[in-house]
Design a protein around this motif. Sequence first.
Motif, PDB file in Angstrom:
ATOM      1  N   ASP A   1       0.828  -1.212   0.000  1.00 16.13           N
ATOM      2  CA  ASP A   1       0.000   0.000   0.000  1.00 16.13           C
ATOM      3  C   ASP A   1       0.865   1.266   0.000  1.00 16.13           C
ATOM      4  O   ASP A   1       0.620   2.201  -0.762  1.00 16.13           O
TER       5      ASP A   1
ATOM      6  N   TYR B   1      -6.395   9.136  10.240  1.00 19.09           N
ATOM      7  CA  TYR B   1      -5.699   8.256  11.178  1.00 19.09           C
ATOM      8  C   TYR B   1      -4.374   7.796  10.598  1.00 19.09           C
ATOM      9  O   TYR B   1      -4.195   7.770   9.367  1.00 19.09           O
TER      10      TYR B   1
ATOM     11  N   ARG C   1      -3.690   8.754   6.822  1.00 24.12           N
ATOM     12  CA  ARG C   1      -4.706   8.600   5.789  1.00 24.12           C
ATOM     13  C   ARG C   1      -5.745   9.701   5.964  1.00 24.12           C
ATOM     14  O   ARG C   1      -6.104  10.058   7.100  1.00 24.12           O
TER      15      ARG C   1
ATOM     16  N   HIS D   1     -15.304   3.353   4.322  1.00 20.89           N
ATOM     17  CA  HIS D   1     -15.117   2.283   3.333  1.00 20.89           C
ATOM     18  C   HIS D   1     -16.469   1.743   2.890  1.00 20.89           C
ATOM     19  O   HIS D   1     -17.400   1.654   3.702  1.00 20.89           O
TER      20      HIS D   1
END
Length: 277
Positions: free
Chosen positions: A76, A192, A213, A218
């Motif tokens: 990621d 976060y 982030r 989501h």
Amino acid sequence: MEPITEDALTAEVVARLAATPDARLREIMTSLVRHLHAFARDVRLTEDEWFAGIRFLTETGQTCDAVRQEFVLLSDTLGLSTLVDLINHASSDATEPTILGPFYVPDSPLREYGASMVEYDDGGNPVVLRGVVRDECGAPVVGAVLDLWQNAANGFYAVQQPDVQPATNLRGRYRADASGRYEVRTVRPVPYAIPADGPVGRLLADTGRHPWRAAHIHAKVSATGFEPITTHVFDRDSAYLDSDTVFGVKESLIEDFVARDDGSVVCEHDFVLHRQV
Ligand code: BEZ
Ligand code: FE
């Protein structure tokens, strides 16, 4: 025997892969070896650096357990997860996908239209998230399932705090109604830091990067006859939209969280699904 040159060594390794029975594995391994060797030549990798890399990957593996996947975090933060996402989802008029992340838990509770997914009050700001699930022609997708999850005001997902938050806090599955509409009561997500106490966190620090982030909810949205999507809704007022540490932000996924006169905050977001052919 002649002393082997750098290029001849690469050619020899590639030649030994030529008999790989599976054609796709052969293609992938051949390309991997070529790029790996080219990388080592490009930076003139020292033996100490090679071993530091081995130690780093070893520690990355050792940091993985049932709930922590440090290799996915590495992928990621290097942008590889988002690159794979871009390669595999050709542009269409459907909602843009973005990364799944490590905090998805399947089988969230089914919740009624408009119900709250807040099961633990830590002072989050109430939000109504609502909109329509439709197809690329604008027709409602009746009965679409929206599987949602997000963090609490303290920055953590329920799965990260099993002793603090109920396991199903801030996650739930909702069904779009006969007009394709959905409505969810929740709290405003907050920015976060991804887990930064392992080798990936150290790499971020060593390369002058932050682990944050941008605030998001989501969503996995699915319906019979449509391609499922895994995506986010980002808060336009959030910090880190332009430097999300996992490269997950896409302009089309950023929404306004609008304060109403009655003190409530509403986020309207439509999801567009692509019909399977
Ligand atoms: C997440 O959005 O939950 C996430 C994504 C990548 C790494 C860590 C967390
Ligand atoms: Fe997240």
